[in-house]
Motif scaffolding. Structure first.
Motif, PDB file in Angstrom:
ATOM      1  N   ASP A  14      50.525 -82.023  68.687  1.00 49.54           N
ATOM      2  CA  ASP A  14      50.416 -81.084  69.805  1.00 49.54           C
ATOM      3  C   ASP A  14      51.552 -81.277  70.809  1.00 49.54           C
ATOM      4  OD1 ASP A  14      47.408 -79.716  69.775  1.00 49.54           O
ATOM      5  OD2 ASP A  14      47.492 -81.639  68.747  1.00 49.54           O
ATOM      6  N   LEU A  17      54.698 -79.697  69.365  1.00 47.87           N
ATOM      7  CA  LEU A  17      54.729 -78.243  69.542  1.00 47.87           C
ATOM      8  C   LEU A  17      55.195 -77.880  70.940  1.00 47.87           C
ATOM      9  CD1 LEU A  17      54.187 -75.303  68.853  1.00 47.87           C
ATOM     10  CD2 LEU A  17      51.759 -75.708  69.312  1.00 47.87           C
ATOM     11  N   ASP A  18      54.645 -78.524  71.950  1.00 47.05           N
ATOM     12  CA  ASP A  18      55.057 -78.251  73.326  1.00 47.05           C
ATOM     13  C   ASP A  18      56.546 -78.525  73.518  1.00 47.05           C
ATOM     14  OD1 ASP A  18      52.498 -77.515  74.006  1.00 47.05           O
ATOM     15  OD2 ASP A  18      51.951 -79.488  74.793  1.00 47.05           O
ATOM     16  N   ARG A  21      58.916 -75.996  71.038  1.00 47.12           N
ATOM     17  CA  ARG A  21      58.868 -74.558  71.325  1.00 47.12           C
ATOM     18  C   ARG A  21      60.105 -74.115  72.101  1.00 47.12           C
ATOM     19  NH1 ARG A  21      54.729 -74.675  74.256  1.00 47.12           N
ATOM     20  NH2 ARG A  21      53.116 -74.298  72.699  1.00 47.12           N
ATOM     21  N   PRO A  53      54.424 -76.985  63.202  1.00 44.11           N
ATOM     22  CA  PRO A  53      53.426 -76.169  63.905  1.00 44.11           C
ATOM     23  C   PRO A  53      53.654 -74.666  63.788  1.00 44.11           C
ATOM     24  CG  PRO A  53      55.006 -77.005  65.477  1.00 44.11           C
ATOM     25  CD  PRO A  53      55.387 -77.598  64.147  1.00 44.11           C
ATOM     26  N   LEU A  55      56.638 -72.774  64.120  1.00 47.79           N
ATOM     27  CA  LEU A  55      57.616 -72.096  64.968  1.00 47.79           C
ATOM     28  C   LEU A  55      58.609 -71.278  64.145  1.00 47.79           C
ATOM     29  CD1 LEU A  55      58.208 -75.005  67.490  1.00 47.79           C
ATOM     30  CD2 LEU A  55      57.091 -72.825  67.987  1.00 47.79           C
ATOM     31  N   MET A  76      49.323 -80.326  62.048  1.00 49.39           N
ATOM     32  CA  MET A  76      50.422 -79.364  62.050  1.00 49.39           C
ATOM     33  C   MET A  76      50.013 -78.083  61.332  1.00 49.39           C
ATOM     34  SD  MET A  76      53.177 -80.297  63.680  1.00 49.39           S
ATOM     35  CE  MET A  76      54.308 -81.628  64.085  1.00 49.39           C
ATOM     36  N   LEU A  79      47.791 -76.041  63.542  1.00 48.19           N
ATOM     37  CA  LEU A  79      48.570 -75.365  64.591  1.00 48.19           C
ATOM     38  C   LEU A  79      49.343 -74.182  64.024  1.00 48.19           C
ATOM     39  CD1 LEU A  79      49.935 -78.509  66.476  1.00 48.19           C
ATOM     40  CD2 LEU A  79      48.227 -76.887  67.341  1.00 48.19           C
ATOM     41  N   ALA A  80      49.887 -74.340  62.814  1.00 47.96           N
ATOM     42  CA  ALA A  80      50.631 -73.244  62.186  1.00 47.96           C
ATOM     43  C   ALA A  80      49.710 -72.064  61.881  1.00 47.96           C
ATOM     44  CB  ALA A  80      51.309 -73.743  60.914  1.00 47.96           C
ATOM     45  N   ARG A  83      49.041 -70.262  65.090  1.00 46.03           N
ATOM     46  CA  ARG A  83      50.204 -69.542  65.607  1.00 46.03           C
ATOM     47  C   ARG A  83      50.569 -68.338  64.741  1.00 46.03           C
ATOM     48  NH1 ARG A  83      54.463 -70.013  68.998  1.00 46.03           N
ATOM     49  NH2 ARG A  83      53.443 -71.790  69.948  1.00 46.03           N
TER      50      ARG A  83
END
Length: 234
Positions: A14, A17-18, A21, A53, A55, A76, A79-80, A83
């Motif tokens: 996490d 990702l922050d 990005r 994640p 992006l 991951m 998160l993917a 997203r």
């Protein structure tokens, strides 16, 4: 000497990702370079190997690609999926065969900033070549080997595993390899190198972080990106 099979980024997925990005290196160096080398993807099937994640996958889907993503980290992949609901993602260790993908089933493979974490890179690259269509292409990015050497010193030509703690307290293990070895591993896996980029930040990035912009426009301390195609002679 090995990196080992543990999903290192699971512990800070996490946070990563922050960071990634909008992080300078990711947003202004690696993602634009990979996008350039992938070319037009509308209507193509892209395997996002070590998808993180999501992006890169989000951009690919936005540009009309069908994306299949895989990552060793369950978080991951979660998160993917969140997203990029239009993508197909699964937990998978790239050190194992992609037995859920048939031969010649994808048009592009994106392998961004992950090759350093694999011990048998040739086997992984051969498997990526297997799932690529003959007219397809692999886009691979990695830490710039000269930048690694400037930071760590020692014998540039001697492959070795190092462990370090990054600025956010993330502990990572990965391979330091010279550029020659990356090129030879691609050759051994049946690829021909078509293009090689040493990404520099675009002019507009100077307003985001002037110091990093100045350094990365004159020093090889960022990333390296390669587009390789299946060698028809292999």
């Amino acid at each position: 000497m090995s990196v080992g099979p543990e999903p290192q980024y699971e512990a800070f997925a996490d946070e990563f990702l922050d960071h990634a990005r909008d992080g300078f290196y990711n947003a202004h160096l690696d993602r634009p370079a990979c996008r350039d080398l992938l070319g037009e993807v509308d209507g193509l099937t892209v395997l996002d190997a070590a998808c993180g994640p999501g992006l890169y996958a989000a951009d690919l889907v936005e540009r009309g690609a069908r994306v299949i993503g895989a990552d060793i980290s369950p978080r991951m992949v979660e998160l993917a999926r969140r997203r990029v609901p239009g993508g197909e993602f699964r937990v998978h260790d790239l050190a194992r065969p992609l037995d859920w993908l048939p031969d010649a089933s994808v048009d592009r493979v994106l392998f961004a900033l992950a090759v350093e974490y694999l011990d048998d890179r040739v086997a992984v690259l051969r498997e990526l070549r297997r799932v690529l269509r003959p007219e397809g292409a692999l886009v691979l990015s990695r830490q710039h080997p000269f930048g690694d050497w400037l930071r760590h010193g020692g014998n540039y030509f001697e492959p070795r595993v190092i462990e370090e703690v990054w600025s956010r307290g993330w502990r990572v293990r990965y391979w330091l390899n010279p550029l020659e070895q990356t090129c030879e591993e691609l050759h051994e896996a049946g690829f021909l190198i078509e293009r090689l980029l040493e990404p520099r930040p675009p002019a507009e990035a100077a307003t985001v972080d002037p110091d990093r912009y100045a350094r990365l426009t004159r020093e090889p301390t960022g990333f390296l990106a390669i587009r390789a195609v299946p060698d028809p002679r292999a």
